[in-house]
Design a protein around this motif. Sequence first.
Motif, PDB file in Angstrom:
ATOM      1  N   GLU A 319       0.792  -1.184   0.044  1.00  0.00           N
ATOM      2  CA  GLU A 319      -0.125  -0.098   0.029  1.00  0.00           C
ATOM      3  C   GLU A 319       0.849   1.259   0.060  1.00  0.00           C
ATOM      4  N   GLU A 320       2.003   1.358   0.885  1.00  0.00           N
ATOM      5  CA  GLU A 320       2.708   2.553   0.706  1.00  0.00           C
ATOM      6  C   GLU A 320       3.378   2.626  -0.445  1.00  0.00           C
ATOM      7  N   ARG A 321       3.933   1.562  -1.328  1.00  0.00           N
ATOM      8  CA  ARG A 321       4.421   1.592  -2.295  1.00  0.00           C
ATOM      9  C   ARG A 321       3.604   2.233  -3.367  1.00  0.00           C
ATOM     10  N   ILE A 322       2.230   1.715  -3.473  1.00  0.00           N
ATOM     11  CA  ILE A 322       1.139   2.296  -4.384  1.00  0.00           C
ATOM     12  C   ILE A 322       1.198   3.747  -4.059  1.00  0.00           C
ATOM     13  N   LYS A 323       0.959   4.283  -2.810  1.00  0.00           N
ATOM     14  CA  LYS A 323       0.946   5.496  -2.512  1.00  0.00           C
ATOM     15  C   LYS A 323       1.836   6.503  -3.011  1.00  0.00           C
ATOM     16  N   LEU A 324       3.248   5.927  -2.823  1.00  0.00           N
ATOM     17  CA  LEU A 324       4.287   6.751  -3.337  1.00  0.00           C
ATOM     18  C   LEU A 324       4.389   6.879  -4.971  1.00  0.00           C
ATOM     19  N   ILE A 325       4.104   5.769  -5.405  1.00  0.00           N
ATOM     20  CA  ILE A 325       3.881   5.499  -6.836  1.00  0.00           C
ATOM     21  C   ILE A 325       2.812   6.764  -7.537  1.00  0.00           C
ATOM     22  N   GLU A 326       1.780   6.845  -6.783  1.00  0.00           N
ATOM     23  CA  GLU A 326       0.465   7.771  -7.184  1.00  0.00           C
ATOM     24  C   GLU A 326       1.310   9.198  -6.995  1.00  0.00           C
ATOM     25  N   GLU A 327       2.033   9.584  -5.960  1.00  0.00           N
ATOM     26  CA  GLU A 327       2.695  10.863  -5.830  1.00  0.00           C
ATOM     27  C   GLU A 327       3.508  11.233  -6.577  1.00  0.00           C
ATOM     28  N   TYR A 328       4.381  10.232  -7.222  1.00  0.00           N
ATOM     29  CA  TYR A 328       5.287  10.361  -8.383  1.00  0.00           C
ATOM     30  C   TYR A 328       4.467  10.722  -9.536  1.00  0.00           C
ATOM     31  N   ILE A 329       3.439   9.902  -9.825  1.00  0.00           N
ATOM     32  CA  ILE A 329       2.844   9.930 -11.110  1.00  0.00           C
ATOM     33  C   ILE A 329       1.882  11.526 -11.136  1.00  0.00           C
ATOM     34  N   ALA A 330       1.524  11.934  -9.955  1.00  0.00           N
ATOM     35  CA  ALA A 330       0.945  13.076  -9.718  1.00  0.00           C
ATOM     36  C   ALA A 330       1.715  14.138 -10.100  1.00  0.00           C
ATOM     37  N   LYS A 331       3.108  13.985  -9.951  1.00  0.00           N
ATOM     38  CA  LYS A 331       4.118  14.961  -9.951  1.00  0.00           C
ATOM     39  C   LYS A 331       4.677  14.872 -11.338  1.00  0.00           C
ATOM     40  N   LYS A 332       4.257  13.905 -12.254  1.00  0.00           N
ATOM     41  CA  LYS A 332       4.809  13.740 -13.496  1.00  0.00           C
ATOM     42  C   LYS A 332       6.086  13.212 -13.523  1.00  0.00           C
ATOM     43  N   ALA A 333       6.575  12.641 -12.338  1.00  0.00           N
ATOM     44  CA  ALA A 333       8.012  12.180 -12.257  1.00  0.00           C
ATOM     45  C   ALA A 333       8.112  10.423 -12.801  1.00  0.00           C
ATOM     46  N   TYR A 334       7.676  10.434 -14.064  1.00  0.00           N
ATOM     47  CA  TYR A 334       7.356   9.011 -14.537  1.00  0.00           C
ATOM     48  C   TYR A 334       8.570   8.167 -14.412  1.00  0.00           C
ATOM     49  N   ASN A 335       9.764   8.605 -14.814  1.00  0.00           N
ATOM     50  CA  ASN A 335      10.878   7.635 -14.775  1.00  0.00           C
ATOM     51  C   ASN A 335      11.225   7.174 -13.175  1.00  0.00           C
ATOM     52  N   ARG A 336      10.791   7.934 -12.204  1.00  0.00           N
ATOM     53  CA  ARG A 336      11.208   7.312 -10.890  1.00  0.00           C
ATOM     54  C   ARG A 336      10.092   6.497 -10.570  1.00  0.00           C
ATOM     55  N   ALA A 337       8.899   7.029 -10.809  1.00  0.00           N
ATOM     56  CA  ALA A 337       7.631   6.162 -10.697  1.00  0.00           C
ATOM     57  C   ALA A 337       7.640   4.633 -11.253  1.00  0.00           C
ATOM     58  N   TYR A 338       8.323   4.807 -12.707  1.00  0.00           N
ATOM     59  CA  TYR A 338       8.643   3.490 -13.348  1.00  0.00           C
ATOM     60  C   TYR A 338       9.463   2.459 -12.565  1.00  0.00           C
ATOM     61  N   GLU A 339      10.822   3.135 -12.067  1.00  0.00           N
ATOM     62  CA  GLU A 339      11.730   2.232 -11.534  1.00  0.00           C
ATOM     63  C   GLU A 339      10.890   1.503 -10.126  1.00  0.00           C
ATOM     64  N   LEU A 340      10.252   2.347  -9.431  1.00  0.00           N
ATOM     65  CA  LEU A 340       9.616   1.832  -8.338  1.00  0.00           C
ATOM     66  C   LEU A 340       8.462   0.796  -8.865  1.00  0.00           C
ATOM     67  N   ILE A 341       7.905   1.169  -9.981  1.00  0.00           N
ATOM     68  CA  ILE A 341       6.909   0.129 -10.217  1.00  0.00           C
ATOM     69  C   ILE A 341       7.435  -1.267 -10.663  1.00  0.00           C
ATOM     70  N   LYS A 342       8.434  -1.142 -11.586  1.00  0.00           N
ATOM     71  CA  LYS A 342       9.140  -2.370 -12.120  1.00  0.00           C
ATOM     72  C   LYS A 342       9.570  -3.303 -10.777  1.00  0.00           C
ATOM     73  N   GLU A 343      10.177  -2.629  -9.860  1.00  0.00           N
ATOM     74  CA  GLU A 343      10.574  -3.492  -8.526  1.00  0.00           C
ATOM     75  C   GLU A 343       9.533  -3.853  -7.698  1.00  0.00           C
ATOM     76  N   SER A 344       8.348  -3.123  -7.882  1.00  0.00           N
ATOM     77  CA  SER A 344       7.382  -3.686  -7.073  1.00  0.00           C
ATOM     78  C   SER A 344       6.678  -4.793  -7.787  1.00  0.00           C
ATOM     79  N   CYS A 345       6.536  -4.831  -9.069  1.00  0.00           N
ATOM     80  CA  CYS A 345       5.902  -5.905  -9.661  1.00  0.00           C
ATOM     81  C   CYS A 345       6.550  -6.985  -9.612  1.00  0.00           C
ATOM     82  N   THR A 346       7.835  -6.952  -9.488  1.00  0.00           N
ATOM     83  CA  THR A 346       8.819  -8.357  -9.218  1.00  0.00           C
ATOM     84  C   THR A 346       8.412  -8.835  -7.783  1.00  0.00           C
ATOM     85  N   LYS A 347       8.152  -7.913  -6.663  1.00  0.00           N
ATOM     86  CA  LYS A 347       7.922  -8.313  -5.354  1.00  0.00           C
ATOM     87  C   LYS A 347       6.263  -8.802  -5.248  1.00  0.00           C
TER      88      LYS A 347
END
Length: 402
Positions: A319-347
Amino acid sequence: MSKVPEDKPPVDLGKRIEEVLKRHGIRAEKRHVDRFIKNISPISHVLSPQLLEALVLENLTIGESYFFRDIQTFDKLRKVLKEKPSWNVLSIGCSRGEEVYSTAIVCNEVGVECRIKGIDVNFQRITQARKGCYQFWSVRFLSKEDIERYFNIVDGQYCIKDVYKKNVEFIQGNILDTGTEIFGTKEKFDIIFIRRVLLYIDNLEPVIHKISSLLKDNGFLILGAGEYFPEVLEHFTPAFADVGTFYRKIKLKHDETHKHKGFLSKTRSEKTKINSQLDTRAEPSDSSREYTQQKVQHQPKELEIVNLLKKTIDGIDLEERIKLIEEYIAKKAYNRAYELIKESCTKYPTSYVLWKYRTLVELENSDLESAKNSLQRAIFLNSADDEIWQLKHALDFRTKFK
């Protein structure tokens, strides 16, 4: 008095709202502002400046939290508090008080005396914090035993017990307000929480400078999991090698101040480069790996922080990961969001939300083939989510006119 058409807000309404947000140093998402304008435009012609400001602060500031958010932080706090018998703590952007009361609980269990102040610009949330009663959403991660230990259940709400309200105070205001002195000219804090707040502030330097001035020498600054701001390093240094949320104030001697400022000026561009490296989604080439290895000895602090951020992210839940991803997307920090998303999809490979956000970011980055694969996973995991089908429509449209 003529009535303002409901479908056409006054031309200056958006500007008035923008001025309120700027005055309080608040960054709000455009979609939230647009929705707010649509909602209040029918009555905007009768809103006084004071009432409009109150409505803006009630509707466009961040308020979601829950007890013991970022559990790693509170585990580390338990160890820190054992260093001395009394502490003065400040929670900036305290919302409804979950963070303040979580801290009060930890202080009580460790057996130290804590004076805790929470400050927030939102009057309604400060009122709720003073009452200290919450819906189940705020306590959802606590065990049944913890809920019984910390709360009285009153009319279906979870009300914090009086023992945890001792030496707790809530203040409505902004720490950057210059008209009045909120804390008194001599008050200093041992610990300052400012989690999930700096993400929404455009000009960070005056905020961080003010925080530094409010902290005692060697005091602790606590950020949210996964937050990283190069500006923080001008006043603070990582406090621990195993968690990336704790920073300690840098104590400068009088004759070191000028030297320190020169060092900061020299290294600011290097910190920006490190921050950019966090944002990149491309895998480094062999030559860039070699260059990075050569730079390690010249940038120990920045690379140390990168490693701390990774350790902290590894420790937070889905849940914390998803909230952080949403915050990055809201800021249009897509590259940072993508790194976290990829790592989270593995976990968490069975989380459809992660694959949905992965599709969205891949669309934003025009990586249509990857977006197709991610979308298939999202549909397989939850075909009932309307947003997934909206993404499919967008992807089909982009593919057709590629």
